[in-house]
Each structure stands twice: as C-alpha cells, then as structure tokens.
Design a protein around this motif. Structure first.
Motif, PDB file in Angstrom:
ATOM      1  N   LYS A 250     -14.707   8.526 -15.945  1.00  0.00           N
ATOM      2  CA  LYS A 250     -15.646   9.645 -15.912  1.00  0.00           C
ATOM      3  C   LYS A 250     -14.903  10.965 -16.090  1.00  0.00           C
ATOM      4  O   LYS A 250     -15.409  11.901 -16.695  1.00  0.00           O
ATOM      5  CB  LYS A 250     -16.417   9.649 -14.593  1.00  0.00           C
ATOM      6  CG  LYS A 250     -17.360   8.472 -14.415  1.00  0.00           C
ATOM      7  CD  LYS A 250     -18.053   8.540 -13.062  1.00  0.00           C
ATOM      8  CE  LYS A 250     -18.987   7.353 -12.876  1.00  0.00           C
ATOM      9  NZ  LYS A 250     -19.644   7.372 -11.543  1.00  0.00           N
ATOM     10  N   PHE A 251     -13.683  11.010 -15.535  1.00  0.00           N
ATOM     11  CA  PHE A 251     -12.871  12.219 -15.638  1.00  0.00           C
ATOM     12  C   PHE A 251     -12.554  12.539 -17.096  1.00  0.00           C
ATOM     13  O   PHE A 251     -12.659  13.688 -17.533  1.00  0.00           O
ATOM     14  CB  PHE A 251     -11.586  12.015 -14.842  1.00  0.00           C
ATOM     15  CG  PHE A 251     -10.644  13.181 -14.877  1.00  0.00           C
ATOM     16  CD1 PHE A 251     -10.867  14.279 -14.070  1.00  0.00           C
ATOM     17  CD2 PHE A 251      -9.545  13.181 -15.716  1.00  0.00           C
ATOM     18  CE1 PHE A 251      -9.997  15.357 -14.094  1.00  0.00           C
ATOM     19  CE2 PHE A 251      -8.679  14.250 -15.752  1.00  0.00           C
ATOM     20  CZ  PHE A 251      -8.902  15.346 -14.937  1.00  0.00           C
ATOM     21  N   ARG A 252     -12.179  11.540 -17.865  1.00  0.00           N
ATOM     22  CA  ARG A 252     -11.884  11.761 -19.275  1.00  0.00           C
ATOM     23  C   ARG A 252     -13.136  12.209 -20.031  1.00  0.00           C
ATOM     24  O   ARG A 252     -13.073  13.053 -20.926  1.00  0.00           O
ATOM     25  CB  ARG A 252     -11.325  10.479 -19.903  1.00  0.00           C
ATOM     26  CG  ARG A 252     -10.003  10.016 -19.335  1.00  0.00           C
ATOM     27  CD  ARG A 252      -8.940  11.100 -19.431  1.00  0.00           C
ATOM     28  NE  ARG A 252      -8.750  11.536 -20.815  1.00  0.00           N
ATOM     29  CZ  ARG A 252      -8.378  12.759 -21.159  1.00  0.00           C
ATOM     30  NH1 ARG A 252      -8.195  13.672 -20.238  1.00  0.00           N
ATOM     31  NH2 ARG A 252      -8.209  13.076 -22.431  1.00  0.00           N
ATOM     32  N   ASP A 253     -14.285  11.647 -19.636  1.00  0.00           N
ATOM     33  CA  ASP A 253     -15.548  12.065 -20.262  1.00  0.00           C
ATOM     34  C   ASP A 253     -15.849  13.533 -19.948  1.00  0.00           C
ATOM     35  O   ASP A 253     -16.358  14.275 -20.800  1.00  0.00           O
ATOM     36  CB  ASP A 253     -16.704  11.189 -19.774  1.00  0.00           C
ATOM     37  CG  ASP A 253     -16.592   9.761 -20.290  1.00  0.00           C
ATOM     38  OD1 ASP A 253     -15.909   9.561 -21.317  1.00  0.00           O
ATOM     39  OD2 ASP A 253     -17.192   8.857 -19.674  1.00  0.00           O
ATOM     40  N   LYS A 254     -15.530  13.945 -18.719  1.00  0.00           N
ATOM     41  CA  LYS A 254     -15.752  15.339 -18.332  1.00  0.00           C
ATOM     42  C   LYS A 254     -14.918  16.281 -19.196  1.00  0.00           C
ATOM     43  O   LYS A 254     -15.384  17.352 -19.602  1.00  0.00           O
ATOM     44  CB  LYS A 254     -15.400  15.546 -16.859  1.00  0.00           C
ATOM     45  CG  LYS A 254     -16.403  14.959 -15.880  1.00  0.00           C
ATOM     46  CD  LYS A 254     -15.987  15.253 -14.453  1.00  0.00           C
ATOM     47  CE  LYS A 254     -16.995  14.693 -13.463  1.00  0.00           C
ATOM     48  NZ  LYS A 254     -16.596  14.972 -12.061  1.00  0.00           N
TER      49      LYS A 254
END
Length: 384
Positions: A250-254
């Motif tokens: 999710k962090f990379r998507d953010k």
C-alpha cells in the motif's frame, strides 16, 4: 493447529458417523477428542482409519455409558501421558519447540458426584513450566447465565466448580457461538507451527508512521484469547508481520498516487494551485523519507546519518548482506560438496569438534588456533 472436542453421545449408528464425517469436513481439525462414544475401541480404530487420522487412543465404554477417544493427524507429534475413564492427558510437541499439555476431560454427569470431578481436576495439576490446556465436557457451569431454561442451577455447584478452577490456577478461555455443552468446541492455537526457519519476525520502524498501526495492533491484542505470554506474543507478531507486508504494498501505491497528484498540479500557476502543489510535495517527501528509513533499517546502515531519497543504495546494501550471509554449500575434507542444510550443520559441528577436541588440542595456542579457524572459514567462503 486446531483441536476439536465433541460430546457425540454415541458413535454406534450410521447417522452419528455421518454427522462426525460432516463435522470433520467442515472444521478440518488436526486433533479430535470424543466423549460419550458409547462404543468399543475397535470402532474408534475403524473411524480413525476411515477419516484419515494418523493415530488414535481410546477408552472403552463402561456398561451402557462413557467411552473416550482421541485422534490426531500425521502433522501432530502427540504422546499419551495418562488416562482414566474421565480424561486423556497428552503431551504435544510442536515444530516451534513450544511443547504443551492438553487434557481431554469428561466430567461425571451425576450431581452427587460433582465433588469427585472437581477433585480430579485438582489432582491433574502439575507444577512445571509446560503450558497446559484442559477442555471437553465438564458437566459443570461457572455462571448462572451459562444455563438456559427456567430452572436455576444450585449456587453450591457453581461455587464448587469455580473453586476447583481457581485452585488449579486455570483461566477460562473466551468462547464464541457455543450454546450447548453438546456442541462441538474448536480450540484454535495461534501460530503454533512457527519455527525459526519458517518465521522470523522483524519490526519495521516505519510502521509507526502509519496512524492506524497502533490502534489496529491494540485491537488485535485485545481480541486474542487469554493465554500464556509467549504464544500471545507470537500471535501478535504474526499479525504485525502480515500487516507490514500489506502496508509496504500500500505504501508503494501511495507514492505512485502522490506523484500522479503532483503531475496534475505541476502546470498550474494560480495561487491555489501553487499552494496545493507545495502541500502535496511535502506529503511525497514524507513518504520518501519513510521509504528511506525502511530500507535503511533493512540494510543495517546505521553509520549513515543522512541518505539520499533514492533508495537504490539501501536496496544494494540489503542484497549484498543477504548474499554474503548465505551459504549454499560446503566442501569437506574429501572434497565432497555438501548442500543439504542438515548435512552442512553436521559437517560444521564435526569440523569444530575436531579442531577443539583433537588429541593435541591442549598443547595448541588458543590465539593461533582461532586465527587458523578464521583463515579456513575465509577460504571456504570461495564456495559460498
């Protein structure tokens, strides 16, 4: 690992066997305890083979009542320690080396013999450090609310059972969805199959920057049933590890979404657009800082006080550490290549035994010998 307890009230009919089969199919337990089987041992043997359990232990019925049985799958290392017509006591050895004791209990149903059941529970207490769980059909209650119907339950029986539980230093586990003492009970062990090879928990500092992390961990801790500290810590560690894997994706998507927002604002020259642009850029910088901390911790580059927001350095350091710490195979004195993990462990043990317990080891200078061992280890690194 799942342990199922069921007061089956007889396994002598085809209908009961079908119900048992359906229960196993829906719950898929690793270990089963049956009380009031009302059958002989030979019937339990057939059922164990029919439903694919590795082994079993049974106690014949007494007259027209009673009968206990346990069954377990090949994945369970189980040993029967003691037994009677009212209980089967087993020792279960886990892959995680966290051994524990399970007592499968069936209390005397007659009210005038409840004291015998309570004293039996007290007699089963062992003053050792092994974790202990006792479950089954106690034919007792702790609270008035445990009984349905208009007829009350004598307070003396409630107090007597409660005293036996307290004297044995037992704690009642939370139950979900159980309405009758004849309903099956599924005991779920949290993370009981962990081993160092299977699971190594590592806390990531960057998780603390996620606002929801503390709340979710706190809620999960409260939901875990009361148990010994070690398995509870193992359970919460598993939760955080799973949370962390989802968080990183999710962090990379953010980061991608934040860059996309900046791309939309970069061409705006109005006051509102410029203000929004710098505000969103600060968010991106914060995300990149968290990413840097993530890779910095994994690379163990503690000597670096400030790194650049490009995480390639940390990726490279992490990969290098992993590669240098990994031993793919060893070469023994006969120039044979050993690649099996167990064989490499045995070879290493034998090597150092020969170094430090040889016939002339007492006359060897320790410093010189340590230097030689280090030199040999460095030479063997050519095979890594």
């Amino acid at each position: 690992m799942n342990c199922l307890s069921w007061n089956c009230r007889g396994l002598g009919s085809l209908r009961a066997v079908r119900l048992f089969g359906d229960l196993l199919k829906s719950r898929n337990p690793d270990f089963v305890f049956l009380s009031e089987t009302l059958v002989e041992t030979k019937v339990i043997k057939k059922l164990s083979e029919k439903f694919g359990f590795f082994d079993y232990f049974a106690i014949d019925k007494v007259g027209r009542g009673g009968g206990l049985a346990i069954m377990w799958k090949r994945t369970i290392d189980c040993r029967v320690v003691n037994h009677s017509i009212n209980y089967i006591d087993v020792h279960i050895m886990n892959r995680s080396n966290v051994d524990w004791r399970l007592t499968c209990f069936y209390g005397l149903p007659e009210r005038n013999r409840r004291h015998d059941s309570w004293n039996l529970i007290r007699s089963l207490v062992k003053h050792d450090n092994i974790m202990w769980c006792i479950y089954g059909d106690f034919n007792n209650m702790l609270f008035v609310t445990d009984k349905s119907g208009s007829h009350g339950h004598p307070q003396s029986l409630l107090d007597g059972f409660k005293a036996a539980i307290e004297d044995s230093s037992l704690v009642e586990l939370d139950l979900t969805g159980v309405n009758s003492h004849h309903d099956p009970i599924l005991l779920e062990l949290f993370n009981s199959e962990f081993s160092r090879k299977q699971f190594r928990f590592k806390f990531e500092n960057t998780w603390l920057h996620e606002p929801s992390f503390r709340e979710e961990v706190s809620n999960q801790w409260k939901e875990i049933p009361r148990m010994h500290l070690l398995p509870k810590l193992m359970s919460i560690s598993s939760f955080m590890a799973k949370w962390g894997r989802n968080f990183f994706h999710k962090f990379r998507d953010k980061v991608k979404k934040q860059k996309a927002i900046l791309n939309e604002l970069i061409d705006r020259s109005d006051e509102e657009g410029v203000r929004c642009y710098f505000g969103e850029r600060r968010k991106l910088e914060e995300l990149l800082l968290h990413e840097e901390q993530y890779w910095k911790q994994r690379a163990k580059a503690f000597w670096l006080t400030e790194g650049d927001t490009n995480s390639k350095f940390f990726h490279a350091t992490t990969s290098k550490r992993k590669k240098s710490n990994f031993i793919s195979h060893l070469v023994n004195n006969e120039n044979e290549i050993i690649s099996s993990h167990d064989d490499m462990c045995r070879e290493a043990v034998e090597y150092f035994k020969s170094v430090f317990t040889g016939a002339n080891s007492s006359s060897v200078n320790v410093d010189d010998e340590v230097d030689r061992v280090i030199s040999d280890a460095q030479n063997e690194k050519a095979y890594i």
